[in-house]
Each structure stands twice: as structure tokens, then as C-alpha cells.
Design an enzyme around this catalytic site. Structure first.
Site, short mmCIF file in Angstrom:
data_model
loop_
_atom_site.label_atom_id
_atom_site.label_comp_id
_atom_site.label_asym_id
_atom_site.label_seq_id
_atom_site.Cartn_x
_atom_site.Cartn_y
_atom_site.Cartn_z
CG HIS A 94 -7.56 -12.79 17.13
ND1 HIS A 94 -6.60 -11.79 17.95
CD2 HIS A 94 -6.72 -12.65 15.88
CE1 HIS A 94 -5.41 -11.56 17.33
NE2 HIS A 94 -5.60 -12.33 16.16
CG ASP A 144 -10.73 20.56 20.28
OD1 ASP A 144 -10.67 19.80 19.89
OD2 ASP A 144 -10.80 20.90 21.64
CD1 TRP A 155 -10.95 -11.45 9.38
CD2 TRP A 155 -12.04 -9.48 9.14
NE1 TRP A 155 -10.59 -10.86 8.58
CE2 TRP A 155 -11.02 -9.64 8.21
CE3 TRP A 155 -12.87 -8.14 9.05
CZ2 TRP A 155 -10.65 -8.74 7.35
CZ3 TRP A 155 -12.40 -7.38 8.26
CH2 TRP A 155 -11.56 -7.63 7.28
CB SER A 177 -17.73 4.98 15.73
OG SER A 177 -16.44 5.32 16.15
CB SER A 178 -15.24 4.05 11.13
OG SER A 178 -14.59 3.14 12.21
CG HIS A 224 -7.54 -4.46 -1.06
ND1 HIS A 224 -6.86 -5.62 -0.61
CD2 HIS A 224 -6.65 -3.38 -1.09
CE1 HIS A 224 -5.53 -5.39 -0.63
NE2 HIS A 224 -5.35 -3.98 -0.97
CD GLU A 281 -10.84 -1.79 7.74
OE1 GLU A 281 -11.44 -0.59 7.37
OE2 GLU A 281 -10.52 -1.83 9.10
CE1 TYR A 320 -2.04 -0.76 0.67
CE2 TYR A 320 -4.18 -1.61 -0.16
CZ TYR A 320 -2.68 -1.89 -0.18
OH TYR A 320 -2.13 -2.39 -0.88
CB SER A 349 6.70 9.82 6.73
OG SER A 349 6.48 8.74 5.90
CG HIS A 401 -5.96 -8.87 -3.89
ND1 HIS A 401 -5.47 -7.67 -4.34
CD2 HIS A 401 -6.39 -9.03 -2.76
CE1 HIS A 401 -5.33 -7.11 -3.17
NE2 HIS A 401 -5.90 -7.87 -2.19
CG HIS A 402 -8.73 -10.09 -0.43
ND1 HIS A 402 -8.10 -10.16 0.73
CD2 HIS A 402 -8.91 -8.65 -0.74
CE1 HIS A 402 -7.51 -8.88 0.81
NE2 HIS A 402 -8.16 -7.91 0.16
CB THR A 437 3.96 -0.29 -1.81
OG1 THR A 437 2.68 -0.23 -1.74
CG2 THR A 437 4.18 -0.74 -0.21
CE LYS A 470 4.05 5.99 2.04
NZ LYS A 470 3.95 7.37 1.80
NE ARG A 526 -7.39 -16.92 7.17
CZ ARG A 526 -7.90 -15.89 6.64
NH1 ARG A 526 -7.89 -15.98 5.37
NH2 ARG A 526 -8.26 -14.82 7.59
#
Lengths: 439, 532
Positions: free
Chosen positions: B74, B103, B139, B166-167, B250, B252, B254, B265, B299-300, B325, B328, B447
Site C-alpha cells: 500500500h 513541448d 515501505w 524513471s523519476s 524526508h 521525498e 516534500y 497557488s 526526526h523520523h 509552511t 504559505k 501502527r
């Protein structure tokens, strides 16, 4: 003092109002528990402080949005303004959050410094995570034991179980042998793991520390109130992650000392065959751990382990008295225990359900999805006995080396059980002496 | 969808070959978006199984190991299959049209970077049918647990390598397009915010995807080549994996939310009929967030036993992210302030984004406080936090973007009534789904649990019901898209009254090659972000 009382009162009001909201509707409090250690109180206060700060900011921001949504609608005929910047206001709303964050960071840092100060403990306990159980090692007192999921929870959690979890008291939050600590003492916890990463968490203590193989982490607790506190492993550690709870019993110093003395005599409830009760009236033999009764110095009638299993009455037939105090962390070699087929099979089933069934399944069919071979009609239990003993003692791949975890008597019992159940009929009766010789 | 018999390419192939060989940014954008929608439902199906098992305590439907496989897949499918490709699809469609280019800069690489993805996910999902099952270590793939994976292990890692390739190729293409193909007169500080956000996101992708590839390759080496990167017994450290993983992980986070900031925006000024407030500070805020994302990774890992000084450092840097943040969010609110608001579906999704993403931001600040994090860590409080920022954040922004630009892409208006049903069902059910998770976490539910103590039953049932309704509601999204592609009211070039930007100067649907001649300078000067 006044501030402290005010804080206490506020905490009480919040806790009771949340309980009032949640009480009638839900089985749990909707908020973090206040807990029973000085640290858990600090953490709760910090949590509520941060929560109210967020509520405050939320009211301002969401309030302004709602005003816009209600009044500045095109449908209400509002004409759009065309402003698109204002340096002063932009500087202000950069600085204000900064100040709020500093106001949050200061108390958080204070609590953190306190939490990480594990110096000058009154005693230390080493905690080691295994897939999927905990081992508690009382370093000063020279004994250690394993703590696994209670048999009734284990039975009710099986996929095809007919038992309802609701019928099990403390479902998934109960163990065979809890950790016991004295109240009012600073206890340093030394936390590590044997296989993969686990995490030892008891919410009432506000302690959550990862157990990492090869490294020792530290934390400390000082429990104010006697009682039973329940927690669980909180780092995903494989198939049995949900099934390795933590139970900590906190009791007064005198009771704790009695428990330590009893444990030193038996050097670990888990490996004490002396408490094995004989078969009576044809009912299955029940392993009745006398150590579970912490408040009585003498063995007393015990709790039933599985709801469906009748309890055998205590009877005075301990065959051995192993009084040797074993070195910390190492399995004890039980003295000259001799099994009969019946006692070995009964004990073997208990050892199997507590230790082996997590992977090999309660029905012995194994777990092909995980690469775990079957016991039922499996090649090892139906092959050469020596190879079977070697495999169990030393492990292979994801199979742990049980020689480091179980004692000779339990190993002999479980191997006997594996060779003579689940449709296997090898007829071997393995004795502890054979295991000792094979080590 | 648009005029395929375009004069410039009269002979481009039709049928399936058109899609396999295409180098057109719109075709590839469509492929990306359809692929991500498919993966959204695959990952969603896994989530439905998870919520079904968690409806009651006890194991009812599956083995605990299969539950762990579902939780792992998932996460991987939603992150790498649904959210990231959806943003790349939007970038493909919109960036050339927004900067006035014909293009993307590197059209052949564009084709390749998409067509790697289906193979990567066939590899990943095929592990479900392998002996030993799919990966079940979460994951995050933490060592040493991940090393217990069976046959699936090398396939999973190779699939992740492919997704990374790919990314990175997609990101290079986006940077090349933005830096080289802008219309004359469009300086960097005149670019639409969606383009700015994607430019910064693309740099993040190039910086961190190789780090992930490195981390999983080290696991591969540990398992098959006898190294001990993560094995303490061989002189390694299991925590090394977590440090390397979260150095990717991390930024990732963002990568999955900065393009969403860009979308919001664009949408809010359009339906407020008012220019975006604080364009310059928005750009600097995104840049600061991107920079800070590299120095907050641990922080993870507050519970792994880092030194006090490291805990303090990562706590302070993490809290610092709240400042840009916050800027924004304040800017979006100020854009709405004294505008002339109307509430078409894209605007509804954008407003829901600001509300709900902010709630996710609040729990983020709480999680940053290390002592409190010891209680929140690895509980449903965290699950609630990251689903608020990723589902009601990123996914809602994507849905808003689809409704916003769908009339431009297809030339037809979508069915507003059906779309509003989709919005309201989604926004209500998503809160029934995620809000009680905060309480479960605070009450002590971890979790990644296939089974839980009975006192958590009632809240889990509410969560599951919310999950099922949210899942089924997404069928309305598909219905809206299909109906809109097939027909509907003719869309004008400038679909929305308040819309500003170059994409609205092209007809709906736009020509096969967006701007074959640079747009007139006065069109760019009419852009909402000009300061004079």
C-alpha cells in the site's frame, strides 16, 4: 507550588472532561494517559501545551478563512480587492510563528534533557527483544527470563480461532511472565535486540526506546504507583509484531524483594520444570507458574492459562530442585531432569505454543509464505533425531538458535512433542541429558 | 481528446502504437495520469483489505504476514505509483503550456521515463505470487527485518531502482524544459508558482532518488554478497540504513507536497479573482522548505537512541519548517481575503487542502517535540498525521488540479453536480477515516498492527467505515473523468472567469504542439504575478 497545583487541577479538568466526552461512547480515553512516572507527567503537560497552541493558531487561521468564505463571496456580490503584497504584514507573520516555536522548544528541550539523564540509577534491567518475545535480565540479581504472549490471547488470535478476543481478559496485552519493578526507585533500562529492530513502549511510563541488535539503548523509569502497566512492541518486527506485549508489575520494595528471592531460587520462571504439575483425572497437565503470584512468598493456587484448559490442582511432586543461580543472559542447564512420555508431551506442547507456533503455526503446518517448513509430516521431525536436535539448538536461516533461549528440559520436551504430534509418530522420547550432550 | 490529425505530424501512428511511441508531452502526461489513477485504485484495494481486517479484533481474513505485505505494498504503490506519477503527469501536461513552449525539452527521454514505470510495478506486484510472498517489512524497508524477505527481495529492489531511474529522468526533463524553453520575456520571477514548485521539486528528486537506490543496494549486498553494512555482528550498523533511507525519505515527503503547493497557488487566485498574495515570499518559502528538508531527516528516528545533541538539533530544524509552511498558508488565506470567491469543485478541493493540510501541519509540529514524540512515534497518531498531509494534502491537490485543467485538456466541461458529490463524499469520509486515528494513537494503538486489543474496536470500526466510503467515492472521480473525456458542454479557451496564465490563451483542447511560436510578450505581462 501554586503553579504546580494549578497545573494539576487543570490536568484533572482536562482529563475528566475528555473522559466525560469519550466515556459513554468509547472504550478508551481519547487523550494520552497522564501516566505514572515523573517523566510521563512532563510529557503529558508538553503534549497538552502543544495541543492548545495548535488550537489557538487554528482558531485564528481557520477563522479568517471562514470569514472570507462567508463574506467575500462572488455570489454575495463582493467585489475583489487587487492587493497582492504587504511587506510589513509578511514580516510579522514570519516572526510570530518563530516566537511561538521558541516558546514550544524551551519546555520540550528541558523535558528532553531530563529524559535522557540515565545517571545514578538504583538498579538496572536489561531488556532484549526477540521475534516475538521479550527477555528481562535482572543484572544485579543474577536471573533472567522470557516474557511471551499469554496463552489465551495467543489462542484467540489465530486465524481460524473459535475463541472471541472479547472473551479474553487483556487480549494482546497480557504475558506469561511480566516484568516486575519496585516503586519509587530510579531504574535504568538497557534495551537491545537479538534479531531485528523492536521497540519497547509502555505508555504510562512515557518510555519508547528502539531495541536494536548489536547496540544497547538506555532509558529510565521511576514508577510512582503500584499497579500493572501494559504496553507493546511498537516497531514493525515481522509476522508476530502485534503479538509481543509488555506487562510491567510495579510493587513495593518488600514485595519486590520477595519476588527477587523467589526468582533467584527458581532462576527464571520460564525455565523451571519444578513447577510442572502432574496429570490428574485425565485432564491435560498445566504448567502452573507459582512465580506469578508476586505478593505471596509461598506457592499459591494459580490462574488458569487458557480459558478452555482446566487447571490442575497444585500437588507436591516437584521432581527436582534446581537452586543454581545462573549467570545473566545465559540459559540454565537444568539438572538431572528425566521426562516421561506424558510429561514431556505436555510440557512440549506448552513450549511449542509459546515459542514455535508463531512461525510453524499452532497446527504444525508451517508457513510456506514465509519459507517456514511444516512440522506435520515434515522432513526434520520425521528424519534423524540428531539432525533435529542440532537444527533446534543452532538454528538455520530465520530459525533462531534455540539453544541460547530454552533450557535442556524444555528443548527435550519440545523435540519429543514435535516428533510425536501433528500426525508424526517417531516414538522418540528425548531426555535433557541428550540435549546437554549435543550442545 | 484533441486534434490528432495535426498538420505538423500527419503521419503519427494510431491505436496502441501512438501511445507506445509517443514523444508528445500531452500524450505522455495522459499516460502518466491514467497510470497513477490505476495505481491509486490498486493501492486503495490494499488499503480496503487492511481496513477490513482491522474492522474487528482477532484475525479474520488473512495471515498476519499477508497483512504486513498489504501494508508494505500500500505504501510503496501509493507513493511511487499514485502520487509521484500524478504530479509528473501534471507537469508534462502543464509546464510547456505555462512557460509558452511547444513541448518538453527532451521528448524521447520523456517517453522512456514513463514506459519504465509499468514494468517497475509489474515487477513489484508480481512478488505477491512468489514463494515467501511480497515484501513485508514496511515501505521503509528497514534492515535487518527487510533481509528476511524471501524470493521477492531482489525483485522489490530492482523495481525500486527502476522507479528511481524513471523519476530522475522525469526530473531532468522538467528542469531542462523550465530553464531552456521559457517564452521570451518570462523571467524566473514571472513563472507561475506551479512551475516554480516543480523546478525545486525536480532538484530534490535528482538529489535524493540515488540515495534511496544506494540504501536498497546496500541491503542487496548484505543479503547476497556477504557485506555487513547493516549487520552489527559484521561491524555494521542497522541504524545506518535508517539514516540513509530518511536522508532520501524526508525530501521525498516534500517531493510529494511541493507540487501540491504549486497547484493550490494556481487554483486559489483563480476562484478568488484576485492575484496571489506574496508571490516572492511564496517562492522563497518553497526554496527554504526544500533546503530544510535535507537537515531534518532524523526526526523520523527520535526513538533510536541518538545523542541528546542530535535530538535537539533535529527537533529545532524540524520546528523551523513550520515558519515557511506557515507563510504559505497565510499567503493563501490572504489571497482569499477580500476576493470574490466562487466555489467550483477545484476551489472546494483547494480550500479543503488548506484546512486539512494545516491540521496535518499541527500534528507535525507536535511530533517534532522529541519528548512527546516518544509517545506518538510509530502509533496511529503518526498514521493520521501523514495521511492528512498526503491524502487530504497531495491527493486532494491532484484531484483539484484534474478538475481545474480537465476542461482545458478535453475541451469539455466536467459534470459539476457529480464532481461536487465526489468532493463532499470524499471530504466527509476522509475525516471519518483519519481523524479518529489521532485518538487511537494517543490511546496507545501502534501502527502496522494486524490485530489489536479489544478496547480499540469501536474507533477502528468508525475508521474502517470512513475508509470504505472514501474508497467507493473515488469511483465518482473516475466517472467524472470518463464522462468529461467523452463529451459535455464545450469549454472556452479561458475556462474560468478569474484564470490568468499562458495555458488559458490556448484553445481548449490545445493544439498537439502547444506553442509553435512564442506567445506575444503582452500575454506574459498580463500574468498575475507581475509586480508593477
Amino acid at each position: 507550588m501554586l503553579q504546580k497545583n494549578f497545573k494539576k487541577a487543570l490536568r484533572g479538568v482536562i482529563a475528566s472532561s475528555l473522559t466525560f466526552i469519550s466515556g459513554p461512547a468509547f472504550a478508551i480515553d481519547l487523550n494520552m494517559p497522564v501516566g505514572v512516572t515523573p517523566m510521563s507527567h512532563d510529557v503529558y503537560d508538553l503534549h497538552m501545551y502543544a495541543f492548545w497552541v495548535c488550537v489557538g493558531i487554528g482558531i485564528v487561521v481557520f477563522g479568517l478563512m471562514l470569514i472570507s468564505i462567508i463574506w467575500h463571496r462572488k455570489a454575495a456580490g463582493h467585489q475583489p480587492a487587487q492587493f497582492h503584497e504587504n511587506t510589513v504584514i509578511e514580516v510579522i507573520w514570519t516572526i510570530i510563528p518563530f516566537i511561538i516555536l521558541i516558546a514550544l522548544a524551551i519546555p520540550a528541550s528541558k523535558v528532553l534533557v531530563d529524559m535522557t539523564n540515565t545517571s545514578d540509577p538504583d538498579m538496572s534491567v536489561k531488556i532484549e527483544g526477540y521475534q516475538w518475545k521479550w527477555q528481562y535480565d535482572y543484572l544485579q540479581d543474577g536471573f533472567s527470563y522470557f516474557s511471551t504472549l499469554a496463552a489465551d490471547s495467543n489462542a484467540a488470535s489465530q486465524l481460524d480461532s473459535k475463541l472471541s478476543p472479547e472473551s479474553v481478559p487483556h487480549y494482546l496485552r497480557d504475558v506469561d511472565h511480566p516484568m516486575v519493578v519496585p516503586t519509587g526507585k530510579k531504574i535504568r533500562l538497557l534495551i537491545t535486540a537479538n534479531d531485528v529492530i523492536h521497540s519497547w513502549w509502555v505508555e504510562d511510563f512515557a518510555v519508547k526506546v528502539d531495541a536494536i541488535p548489536g547496540f544497547v539503548n538506555q532509558a529510565w523509569i521511576k514508577v510512582d504507583k503500584p499497579g500493572t502497566y501494559r504496553g507493546s512492541c511498537s516497531q514493525l518486527c515481522g509476522r508476530g509484531h502485534a503479538f509481543m506485549p509488555i506487562v510491567v508489575v510495579a510493587e513495593g520494595w518488600d514485595d519486590y524483594q520477595k519476588w527477587v528471592a523467589a526468582m533467584q531460587t527458581s532462576h527464571g520462571a520460564f525455565i523451571n520444570p519444578a513447577t510442572l504439575q502432574p496429570e490428574q483425572n485425565g485432564s491435560p497437565v498445566v504448567y502452573a507458574p507459582a512465580e506469578l503470584n508476586f505478593n505471596a512468598p509461598t506457592p499459591a493456587p494459580t490462574q488458569p492459562i487458557a480459558a478452555s484448559t482446566p487447571v490442575a490442582a497444585p500437588s507436591p511432586t516437584p521432581t527436582i530442585a534446581a537452586a543454581e543461580v545462573k549467570p545473566a543472559g545465559k540459559p540454565t542447564v537444568a539438572a538431572a531432569k528425566t521426562w516421561t512420555m506424558a510429561t514431556a508431551m505436555a510440557r512440549g506442547k506448552q513450549v511449542f505454543d509459546a515459542n514455535c507456533a508463531a512461525c510453524h503455526m499452532a497446527d504444525g503446518k508451517g508457513n510456506p509464505a514465509m519459507g517456514v517448513p511444516a512440522i506435520a509430516a515434515g522432513p526434520i521431525p520425521n528424519g534423524a533425531l540428531a539432525a533435529h536436535i542440532t537444527l533446534v539448538l543452532h538454528g538455520k536461516g530465520i530459525m533462531p538458535a534455540w539453544g541460547n533461549i530454552l533450557d535442556d528440559a524444555d528443548l527435550a520436551a519440545v523435540i519429543t512433542y514435535e516428533r510425536n504430534s501433528f500426525g508424526n509418530h517417531q516414538g522418540d522420547l528425548v531426555q535433557p541429558a541428550q540435549i546437554k550432550a549435543a550442545r | 481528446m484533441y486534434n490528432t490529425a495535426d498538420a505538423h505530424h500527419p503521419e503519427h501512428p494510431s491505436g496502441i502504437w501512438r501511445w507506445i511511441t509517443t514523444t508528445n508531452h500531452k500524450d505522455i502526461g495522459t499516460l502518466y495520469l491514467c497510470f497513477s489513477l490505476l495505481m491509486f485504485f490498486v493501492g486503495g484495494a490494499f488499503a480496503m483489505l487492511i481496513r477490513a481486517e482491522l474492522f474487528k479484533p482477532g484475525m479474520q481474513l488473512m495471515d498476519p504476514l499477508f497483512f504486513n505485505e498489504m501494508a508494505t505494498l500500500h505504501g510503496l504503490v501509493m507513493i511511487f505509483g499514485a502520487i509521484m506519477p500524478a504530479f509528473v503527469g501534471l507537469a508534462n501536461w502543464m509546464i510547456p503550456m505555462m512557460v509558452g513552449a511547444p513541448d518538453m525539452a527532451l521528448p524521447r527521454m520523456n517517453n522512456w521515463s514513463f514506459w519504465i514505470l509499468p514494468f517497475a510495478f509489474i515487477l513489484l506486484l508480481s512478488t505477491l505470487f512468489m514463494p515467501g510472498g511480497a515484501p513485508a517489512g514496511g515501505w521503509t524497508m528497514y534492515a535487518p527485518l527487510m533481509l528476511q524477505t524471501g524470493t521477492a527481495f531482489p525483485f522489490t529492489i530492482f523495481a525500486i531502482h527502476l522507479m528511481g531511474i524513471s523519476s530522475v529522468m522525469g526530473a531532468i526533463n522538467i528542469i531542462a524544459t523550465i530553464l531552456n524553453l521559457r517564452a521570451p520575456g518570462m523571467t524566473l520571477m514571472k513563472m507561475p508558482l506551479f512551475v516554480w514548485c516543480w523546478l525545486i521539486t525536480a532538484y530534490l528528486l535528482i538529489a535524493v532518488m540515488p540515495v534511496l537506490a544506494g540504501a536498497v543496494t546496500m541491503e542487496l549486498m548484505d543479503k547476497y554478497f556477504g557485506t555487513s553494512f547493516f549487520n552489527a555482528a559484521g561491524g555494521g550498523d542497522p541504524l545506518l540504513f535508517q539514516h540513509v533511507f530518511w536522508f532520501f525519505g524526508h525530501p521525498e515527503v516534500y517531493i510529494m507536497v511541493l507540487p501540491a503547493f504549486g497547484i493550490i497557488s494556481e487554483i486559489i487566485p483563480t476562484f478568488s479573482r484576485k492575484p496571489l498574495f506574496g508571490y516572492t515570499s511564496m517562492v522563497y518559502a518553497v526554496a527554504s522548505i526544500a533546503f530544510l528538508s535535507f537537515i531534518v531527516w532524523a526526526h523520523h528516528m527520535f526513538t533510536v537512541g541518538m545523542p541528546l545533541s542530535a535530538d535537539l538539533f533535529f527537533m529545532f530544524t524540524t520546528m523551523l519548517i513550520a515558519v515557511p509552511t506557515g507563510v504559505k498558508v497565510f499567503n493563501w488565506v490572504a489571497t482569499m481575503w477580500r476576493g470574490a470567491l466562487s466555489f467550483e469543485t477545484p476551489m472546494l478541493f483547494a480550500i479543503a487542502f488548506v484546512f486539512l493540510f494545516t491540521i496535518g501541519g499541527f500534528s507535525g509540529v507536535m511530533l517534532a517535540l522529541v519528548p512527546a514524540d516518544w509517545q506518538y512515534h510509530d502509533t496511529y497518531f503518526v498514521v493520521a498525521h501523514f495521511h492528512y498531509v498526503l491524502v487530504t494534502g497531495s491527493a486532494f491537490a491532484i484531484m483539484g488540479a484534474v478538475y481545474y485543467w480537465l476542461p482545458k485538456w478535453t475541451g469539455h466541461m466536467y459534470n459539476e453536480t457529480l464532481a461536487k458529490w465526489h468532493f463532499w463524499l470524499s471530504v466527509i469520509s476522509v475525516n471519518v477515516l483519519y481523524f479518529p486515528m489521532h485518538f487511537l494513537g494517543l490511546a496507545g494503538m501502534n501502527r502496522r498492527l494486524p490485530d489489536y486489543p479489544v478496547q480499540f474496536t469501536d474507533l477502528n470500526q468508525i475508521v474502517s467505515v470512513g475508509g470504505f466510503v472514501f474508497g467507493v467515492s473515488q469511483l465518482l472521480f473516475v466517472a467524472c473523468i470518463i464522462l468529461c473525456v467523452r463529451g459535455g458542454k464545450k469549454a472556452e479557451a479561458k475556462v474560468w472567469e478569474g484564470a490568468l496564465g499562458l495555458e488559458w490563451t490556448l484553445p481548449s483542447p490545445p493544439p498537439y504542439h502547444s506553442f509553435t511560436e512564442p506567445p506575444a510578450a503582452n500575454l506574459i505581462w498580463a500574468h498575475p504575478y507581475q509586480n508593477d
